[in-house]
Design a protein around this motif. Structure first.
Motif, short mmCIF file in Angstrom:
data_model
loop_
_atom_site.label_atom_id
_atom_site.label_comp_id
_atom_site.label_asym_id
_atom_site.label_seq_id
_atom_site.Cartn_x
_atom_site.Cartn_y
_atom_site.Cartn_z
N GLY A 1 0.81 -1.21 0.00
CA GLY A 1 0.00 0.00 0.00
C GLY A 1 0.84 1.26 0.00
N VAL A 2 1.89 1.27 0.80
CA VAL A 2 2.76 2.45 0.87
C VAL A 2 3.50 2.65 -0.46
N LEU A 3 3.99 1.57 -1.05
CA LEU A 3 4.70 1.69 -2.33
C LEU A 3 3.77 2.16 -3.44
N LEU A 4 2.54 1.65 -3.47
CA LEU A 4 1.58 2.11 -4.47
C LEU A 4 1.23 3.57 -4.28
N PHE A 5 1.06 3.98 -3.02
CA PHE A 5 0.77 5.38 -2.73
C PHE A 5 1.93 6.27 -3.18
N ALA A 6 3.16 5.85 -2.89
CA ALA A 6 4.32 6.63 -3.28
C ALA A 6 4.45 6.76 -4.79
N ARG A 7 4.12 5.69 -5.50
CA ARG A 7 4.22 5.74 -6.96
C ARG A 7 3.09 6.57 -7.56
N TYR A 8 1.89 6.46 -7.01
CA TYR A 8 0.74 7.18 -7.57
C TYR A 8 0.91 8.68 -7.41
N TYR A 9 1.45 9.12 -6.26
CA TYR A 9 1.61 10.55 -5.99
C TYR A 9 3.03 11.04 -6.22
N ASP A 10 3.87 10.22 -6.87
CA ASP A 10 5.25 10.61 -7.20
C ASP A 10 6.02 11.07 -5.97
N VAL A 11 5.88 10.30 -4.89
CA VAL A 11 6.61 10.61 -3.66
C VAL A 11 8.07 10.21 -3.85
N GLN A 12 8.97 11.13 -3.53
CA GLN A 12 10.39 10.86 -3.66
C GLN A 12 10.84 9.90 -2.57
N ALA A 13 11.52 8.83 -2.97
CA ALA A 13 12.01 7.83 -2.03
C ALA A 13 13.37 7.35 -2.49
N SER A 14 14.25 7.11 -1.55
CA SER A 14 15.59 6.65 -1.88
C SER A 14 15.55 5.19 -2.34
N ALA A 15 16.58 4.80 -3.07
CA ALA A 15 16.67 3.42 -3.53
C ALA A 15 16.80 2.45 -2.36
N ALA A 16 17.46 2.87 -1.29
CA ALA A 16 17.61 2.00 -0.12
C ALA A 16 16.27 1.74 0.54
N ASP A 17 15.45 2.77 0.68
CA ASP A 17 14.13 2.58 1.29
C ASP A 17 13.27 1.64 0.45
N ARG A 18 13.30 1.82 -0.86
CA ARG A 18 12.51 0.95 -1.73
C ARG A 18 13.00 -0.49 -1.66
N SER A 19 14.32 -0.67 -1.65
CA SER A 19 14.86 -2.03 -1.60
C SER A 19 14.54 -2.71 -0.28
N LEU A 20 14.64 -1.98 0.82
CA LEU A 20 14.28 -2.56 2.12
C LEU A 20 12.81 -2.95 2.14
N ALA A 21 11.96 -2.08 1.61
CA ALA A 21 10.53 -2.37 1.59
C ALA A 21 10.23 -3.59 0.72
N VAL A 22 10.86 -3.68 -0.44
CA VAL A 22 10.63 -4.84 -1.33
C VAL A 22 11.11 -6.12 -0.67
N GLY A 23 12.27 -6.07 0.02
CA GLY A 23 12.77 -7.24 0.71
C GLY A 23 11.82 -7.73 1.78
N PHE A 24 11.28 -6.80 2.57
CA PHE A 24 10.31 -7.18 3.61
C PHE A 24 9.05 -7.76 2.98
N CYS A 25 8.59 -7.15 1.89
CA CYS A 25 7.36 -7.60 1.26
C CYS A 25 7.51 -9.00 0.68
N LEU A 26 8.60 -9.25 -0.03
CA LEU A 26 8.81 -10.57 -0.63
C LEU A 26 8.91 -11.66 0.43
N TYR A 27 9.65 -11.38 1.50
CA TYR A 27 9.80 -12.38 2.55
C TYR A 27 8.48 -12.63 3.27
N SER A 28 7.70 -11.57 3.52
CA SER A 28 6.42 -11.73 4.19
C SER A 28 5.44 -12.51 3.32
N CYS A 29 5.42 -12.23 2.02
CA CYS A 29 4.54 -12.98 1.12
C CYS A 29 4.89 -14.46 1.11
N PHE A 30 6.18 -14.76 1.10
CA PHE A 30 6.58 -16.17 1.12
C PHE A 30 6.18 -16.81 2.44
#
Length: 263
Positions: A148-177
């Motif tokens: 939800g946070v990543l979709l919100f950030a993309r929809y409203y063009d929220v600036q986010a660092s690559a580290a924040d996005r990578s950490l979020a993706v890592g948490f999301c992938l592991y939680s989904c598994f």
């Protein structure tokens, strides 16, 4: 087959420990623990409890009642620290928008409360199923919040660092598994236990590698934006922002009140 899985699991545990220790050292050397204190604490807790779990299993075995109870308790502690780390990443992504973050942390807290209720209801007085349901519910909440946070950030063009996005993706992938893995484990609790641990360690290794790559460089802590726009810029930008907000409001109205649009 079980012996081969156990041997590979020990090797994989050693690899995860080395990568996790390298990530912890990297956080200290690059001083990224200042920008990500909760994440650094999560990595430290995970390494510490992993070492304690190894000693415990070697002494009492994997199938002993004591190992199961203490192991589930350790798992609960790891999940709680991971939830704090996820909240920290979400705060980084929304740090420039205090109002939105104020709403987001309340949603996180509500999800935690719902997970507790869900685990009690789904358990049916069986503590193993209660912990399993709670684990699955918490992981599902983490994945839903991150998406939800990543979709919100993309929809409203929220600036986010690559580290924040990578950490979020890592948490999301592991939680989904973990959600998928725990769902299978609930139906095949005894036959699937060893393979469940093995696959979980593989998924966590992938997340560790992603986090290590994301934090290879020093990171700066994001502070809320305090400067105000000039009147000229505000008059130019405000109509565009209001238009996007009205568009979002119309979309939500169609979802929650479809009968209004039909009339």
């Amino acid at each position: 087959m079980r012996i081969e899985i156990a041997q590979f699991q020990q090797i994989l545990w050693a690899v995860n420990s080395v990568v996790g220790l390298f990530l912890l050292v990297l956080l200290a050397v690059r001083k990224n623990y200042r920008a990500f204190p909760a994440f650094s604490f999560y990595v430290l807790v995970n390494l510490t409890l992993g070492a304690l779990a190894l000693l415990m299993y070697r002494r009492w075995g994997f199938s002993s009642p004591s190992s199961r109870q203490i192991g589930w308790g350790m798992q609960g502690a790891v999940i709680c620290t991971r939830a704090l780390a996820v909240a920290e990443v979400c705060r980084h992504l929304l740090a420039r928008y205090r109002g939105i973050w104020a709403m987001a942390w309340r949603i996180l807290l509500a999800c935690a409360a719902l997970v507790l209720v869900y685990s009690i209801v789904a358990a049916r007085h069986l503590w193993e199923l209660a912990l399993l349901a709670g684990d699955r519910g918490m992981e599902l909440s983490i994945a839903a919040v991150v998406v939800g946070v990543l979709l919100f950030a993309r929809y409203y063009d929220v600036q986010a660092s690559a580290a924040d996005r990578s950490l979020a993706v890592g948490f999301c992938l592991y939680s989904c598994f973990c959600v998928l893995n725990n769902t299978i484990l609930e139906h095949y609790l005894h036959r699937y236990g060893a393979l469940w641990n093995l696959l979980g360690m593989l998924a966590f290794l992938a997340s560790l590698l992603l986090w290590t790559w994301a934090l290879r460089k020093p990171q700066t802590e994001i502070v809320p934006e305090e400067t105000l726009l000039s009147p000229v810029i505000y008059q130019t930008v405000a109509p565009q922002v209001n238009l996007r907000l009205r568009s979002l409001n119309d979309q939500l109205s169609k979802i929650w009140k479809p009968e209004v649009t039909r009339q």
